[in-house]
Design a protein around this motif. Structure first.
Motif, PDB file in Angstrom:
ATOM      1  N   VAL A 100       0.762  -1.245  -0.121  1.00  0.00           N
ATOM      2  CA  VAL A 100       0.030   0.093   0.039  1.00  0.00           C
ATOM      3  C   VAL A 100       0.901   1.332   0.036  1.00  0.00           C
ATOM      4  O   VAL A 100       0.621   2.152  -0.823  1.00  0.00           O
ATOM      5  CB  VAL A 100      -0.988  -0.051   1.187  1.00  0.00           C
ATOM      6  N   VAL A 101       1.959   0.972   0.837  1.00  0.00           N
ATOM      7  CA  VAL A 101       2.771   2.425   1.022  1.00  0.00           C
ATOM      8  C   VAL A 101       4.056   1.767   0.736  1.00  0.00           C
ATOM      9  O   VAL A 101       4.709   0.597   1.028  1.00  0.00           O
ATOM     10  CB  VAL A 101       2.832   2.973   2.347  1.00  0.00           C
ATOM     11  N   ALA A 102       4.957   2.407  -0.407  1.00  0.00           N
ATOM     12  CA  ALA A 102       6.311   2.040  -0.852  1.00  0.00           C
ATOM     13  C   ALA A 102       7.447   2.100   0.109  1.00  0.00           C
ATOM     14  O   ALA A 102       8.326   1.301  -0.259  1.00  0.00           O
ATOM     15  CB  ALA A 102       6.522   2.614  -2.144  1.00  0.00           C
ATOM     16  N   ARG A 103       7.406   3.064   0.756  1.00  0.00           N
ATOM     17  CA  ARG A 103       8.653   3.431   1.652  1.00  0.00           C
ATOM     18  C   ARG A 103       8.636   2.469   2.851  1.00  0.00           C
ATOM     19  O   ARG A 103       7.821   2.381   3.640  1.00  0.00           O
ATOM     20  CB  ARG A 103       8.724   4.971   1.926  1.00  0.00           C
ATOM     21  N   ALA A 104      10.063   2.201   3.101  1.00  0.00           N
ATOM     22  CA  ALA A 104      10.292   1.166   4.315  1.00  0.00           C
ATOM     23  C   ALA A 104      10.420   2.235   5.580  1.00  0.00           C
ATOM     24  O   ALA A 104      10.889   3.154   5.565  1.00  0.00           O
ATOM     25  CB  ALA A 104      11.603   0.498   4.040  1.00  0.00           C
ATOM     26  N   THR A 105       9.850   1.328   6.619  1.00  0.00           N
ATOM     27  CA  THR A 105       9.820   2.050   7.886  1.00  0.00           C
ATOM     28  C   THR A 105       9.922   0.631   8.977  1.00  0.00           C
ATOM     29  O   THR A 105       9.836  -0.585   8.568  1.00  0.00           O
ATOM     30  CB  THR A 105       8.499   2.515   8.309  1.00  0.00           C
ATOM     31  N   ALA A 106      10.565   0.918  10.115  1.00  0.00           N
ATOM     32  CA  ALA A 106      10.567  -0.062  11.296  1.00  0.00           C
ATOM     33  C   ALA A 106       9.234  -0.550  11.546  1.00  0.00           C
ATOM     34  O   ALA A 106       9.188  -1.615  11.905  1.00  0.00           O
ATOM     35  CB  ALA A 106      11.466   0.587  12.443  1.00  0.00           C
ATOM     36  N   ARG A 107       8.230   0.139  11.710  1.00  0.00           N
ATOM     37  CA  ARG A 107       6.854  -0.060  12.181  1.00  0.00           C
ATOM     38  C   ARG A 107       5.723   0.483  11.085  1.00  0.00           C
ATOM     39  O   ARG A 107       5.997   1.751  10.797  1.00  0.00           O
ATOM     40  CB  ARG A 107       6.580   0.023  13.486  1.00  0.00           C
ATOM     41  N   ALA A 108       4.621  -0.009  11.038  1.00  0.00           N
ATOM     42  CA  ALA A 108       3.689   0.340  10.202  1.00  0.00           C
ATOM     43  C   ALA A 108       2.992   1.737  10.737  1.00  0.00           C
ATOM     44  O   ALA A 108       2.620   2.367  10.198  1.00  0.00           O
ATOM     45  CB  ALA A 108       2.684  -0.594   9.868  1.00  0.00           C
TER      46      ALA A 108
END
Length: 191
Positions: A81-89
């Motif tokens: 849904v969202v392309a960028r990576a994060t540690a947590r949604a």
């Protein structure tokens, strides 16, 4: 993988595993730092996507994240849904989910999968403004594809076990197989 390597992966975009005319396009919330660092979807060791995909019958054996391109041989793909990576949604903003939902709709329209399977009902609700959505088949179609909300396979989702997730994924597989055979039988929802 070192903590510095993981942090360096923050905000990276991981390429989709897609092709036109897929049976199912699985859609995650967004890439984890591990996924972004490795370039492989659902790469975190605690993520249960790959075992669940196999146990539910979608794949003949449990694939490793590094074998993600083999999904295409099964008529399956992966996007987010969202392309960028994060540690947590929970680091994502509501606007990112809405924009991601619009981008996902356009992607699904262009790729024309039979089903869109969003892995994470909360992500589905946020991206498409459907606060009442539950796990299972949805009333709406997106880009011409039928939609199924699946449990999030993250290890943080303690409400679902590998076994109960595999059962839900198997329900989707049964619906996909019915659609592929031309049957218009409605998909039952659990009570």
């Amino acid at each position: 993988m070192t903590p510095d390597e993981l942090q360096a992966a923050r905000d990276r975009v991981v390429p989709d595993v897609v092709a036109g005319g897929l049976r199912v396009l699985f859609c995650g919330i967004n890439p984890s730092l591990m996924t972004a660092a490795t370039g492989h979807h659902f790469a975190h060791p605690g993520n249960r996507f790959w075992p669940v995909l196999h146990l539910s019958g979608f794949t003949s054996r449990q694939l490793k994240p590094s074998e993600q391109d083999q999904l295409l041989d099964y008529g399956l793909g992966i996007t987010n849904v969202v392309a960028r990576a994060t540690a947590r949604a929970d680091e994502l903003e509501p606007e990112e989910f809405r924009a991601g939902g619009e981008a996902l709709s356009a992607k699904v329209e262009a790729l024309a999968p039979l089903w869109l399977a969003v892995v994470g009902v909360t992500a589905y609700r946020s991206a498409f403004g459907d606060r009442r959505a539950r796990i299972g088949p949805q009333e709406r179609t997106i880009g011409g594809a039928r939609v199924w909300a699946l449990p999030n396979p993250s290890g943080l989702n303690a409400h679902w076990t590998v076994s109960t997730m595999a059962e839900e994924y198997a329900r989707l597989l049964a619906a996909v197989d019915r659609d592929a055979s031309g049957s218009a039988t409605p998909v039952p929802t659990p009570s």
